[in-house]
Design a protein around this motif. Sequence first.
Motif, short mmCIF file in Angstrom:
data_model
loop_
_atom_site.label_atom_id
_atom_site.label_comp_id
_atom_site.label_asym_id
_atom_site.label_seq_id
_atom_site.Cartn_x
_atom_site.Cartn_y
_atom_site.Cartn_z
N THR A 1 5.29 3.86 2.06
CA THR A 1 4.67 2.58 1.74
C THR A 1 4.47 1.78 3.01
O THR A 1 5.25 1.88 3.97
CB THR A 1 5.54 1.78 0.74
OG1 THR A 1 4.85 0.59 0.36
CG2 THR A 1 6.88 1.39 1.34
N ASP B 1 0.84 -1.19 0.00
CA ASP B 1 0.00 0.00 0.00
C ASP B 1 0.88 1.25 0.00
O ASP B 1 2.07 1.20 0.36
CB ASP B 1 -0.92 -0.01 1.22
CG ASP B 1 -1.78 -1.27 1.27
OD1 ASP B 1 -2.14 -1.78 0.19
OD2 ASP B 1 -2.07 -1.74 2.38
N GLU B 2 0.32 2.37 -0.39
CA GLU B 2 1.10 3.60 -0.44
C GLU B 2 0.27 4.77 0.07
O GLU B 2 -0.96 4.74 0.04
CB GLU B 2 1.59 3.88 -1.86
CG GLU B 2 0.49 4.08 -2.87
CD GLU B 2 1.03 4.23 -4.29
OE1 GLU B 2 0.91 5.34 -4.86
OE2 GLU B 2 1.57 3.24 -4.82
N ARG C 1 -3.34 0.84 8.46
CA ARG C 1 -3.91 2.04 7.86
C ARG C 1 -4.58 2.91 8.94
O ARG C 1 -4.38 4.13 9.00
CB ARG C 1 -4.92 1.66 6.79
CG ARG C 1 -5.33 2.84 5.88
CD ARG C 1 -6.58 3.51 6.40
NE ARG C 1 -6.97 4.63 5.56
CZ ARG C 1 -6.90 5.87 5.97
NH1 ARG C 1 -6.39 6.18 7.16
NH2 ARG C 1 -7.30 6.86 5.19
N TYR D 1 -4.43 7.74 1.24
CA TYR D 1 -3.92 6.38 1.49
C TYR D 1 -4.53 5.45 0.46
O TYR D 1 -5.76 5.33 0.36
CB TYR D 1 -4.31 5.95 2.90
CG TYR D 1 -3.57 4.73 3.43
CD1 TYR D 1 -2.54 4.87 4.35
CD2 TYR D 1 -3.90 3.45 3.02
CE1 TYR D 1 -1.87 3.77 4.86
CE2 TYR D 1 -3.23 2.34 3.51
CZ TYR D 1 -2.22 2.50 4.43
OH TYR D 1 -1.55 1.41 4.93
N GLN D 2 -3.68 4.78 -0.32
CA GLN D 2 -4.15 3.91 -1.39
C GLN D 2 -3.78 2.46 -1.11
O GLN D 2 -2.60 2.14 -0.90
CB GLN D 2 -3.53 4.34 -2.72
CG GLN D 2 -3.88 5.75 -3.15
CD GLN D 2 -5.33 5.90 -3.54
OE1 GLN D 2 -5.95 4.96 -4.06
NE2 GLN D 2 -5.90 7.06 -3.28
N PHE D 3 -4.79 1.58 -1.09
CA PHE D 3 -4.52 0.15 -0.99
C PHE D 3 -4.04 -0.36 -2.35
O PHE D 3 -4.72 -0.16 -3.36
CB PHE D 3 -5.76 -0.61 -0.54
CG PHE D 3 -6.11 -0.38 0.90
CD1 PHE D 3 -5.41 -1.02 1.91
CD2 PHE D 3 -7.14 0.48 1.25
CE1 PHE D 3 -5.72 -0.82 3.25
CE2 PHE D 3 -7.46 0.70 2.58
CZ PHE D 3 -6.74 0.04 3.59
N GLY D 4 -2.88 -1.00 -2.37
CA GLY D 4 -2.31 -1.51 -3.61
C GLY D 4 -2.55 -2.99 -3.78
O GLY D 4 -3.64 -3.50 -3.54
N ARG E 1 -3.25 -5.33 7.62
CA ARG E 1 -3.38 -4.27 6.62
C ARG E 1 -4.36 -3.20 7.09
O ARG E 1 -4.08 -1.99 7.02
CB ARG E 1 -3.85 -4.89 5.31
CG ARG E 1 -3.67 -4.05 4.10
CD ARG E 1 -4.14 -4.79 2.85
NE ARG E 1 -3.65 -4.15 1.65
CZ ARG E 1 -4.04 -4.47 0.43
NH1 ARG E 1 -4.91 -5.46 0.25
NH2 ARG E 1 -3.55 -3.84 -0.63
#
Length: 383
Positions: A255, A183-184, A268, A290-293, A264
């Motif tokens: 990250t 994630d990033e 966050r 916040y982006q879940f990759g 996860r």
Amino acid sequence: MNGTRKETLERVIEWRRHLHRYPELSYAEKETSAFVARHLEAMGWRVRTGVGGHGVVADLDGGGGSGKRIALRADMDALPIQDQKRAEYASTVPGVMHACGHDGHTAALLGAAERLADERAAWSGSVRLLFQPAEEMPPGGAQAMIEDGALEGVDEIYGIHLWSQFPACTVHTAPGPLMAASDEFTLRIVGKGGHGGLPHQAIDAVAIGSHFVVNVQSIVSRNTDPILPNVISIGSFHAGTTFNVIASECRMEGTVRTMTPESRTHARARLEQVLQATCGMFGAEYELDYQFGYPPVVNHAEPTERVLSLSRERFGDANVNVCQPLMAGEDFAYYLERVPGCFLFVGAGNDEVKAPHHHPLFDIDERALETSVDLLFDLATKR
């Protein structure tokens, strides 16, 4: 394209070096895709292009009767890094290089394709090859290829990643979680600018951002189960304009790597709690994106045992290892959410070739290409 084993391996090295000279970034693999499709068509594969962007899917049936359809995947994209190697095959594209081995993945799968075509009368079932774009940049190419039907009718899937931190020609994998969710986040801390000699009249975004960089590590060290692997890394921090002005804002990127859905979600939530508390302590505001990759790469038990067994048979016990999970991410995870399969590493380093992945001096020991071709061929044909 019939030829000896030696001739195939020579072509694999030639293909890899060609791709290394002419890398293409994620979502821009037009020439790489055309190169792959051209060679596959010459070998006699049924080829479909434009799959999930610049992806290529190729199918071939064996001559030994019906059986499973095995999928083999290679990624094709490069990275926005300036190649600093002095090799004759160094990148010719300024600011772009294959710094993660994807050129080797593509060349090895082409080598396996040639051998599969030459020996198709001797194996049964069918094989599907997935040459995937955009692994390096979320949302990645795997989901788009799946949406375009790349996994339809597939019974099992396998993928190889060359790894410079493992000794050349060794094989490494494990059942269960093998690679992390990746994630990033991007954040902006907003304070109040002022004179460097009058800090009491300002809200120093540099100081607040620095506190956050330190405080956020408490999530790993004090808020998560120490048995579970977790990583939080700040990769970018930008603030200020000159020596005597207190910065009014700072921006950073980072990250988060975790191995379970619970870790996860927790990471966050806890990250924003730490950010909110740190900013609140100094009277600053913040913005967080916040982006879940990619999800974790989770190998299936039976296909993983098949990889280990075939590898030991081909390369010997001493060259096969049940490894610890790695905190790098991979969108191969999406394939494993749909069909059984296994992702694995083939060692590609030696005493001279040891730069880490995503480094401007990255290279591979090309002997690993032969290991990869052999293993891909075995996974496709030994049922």
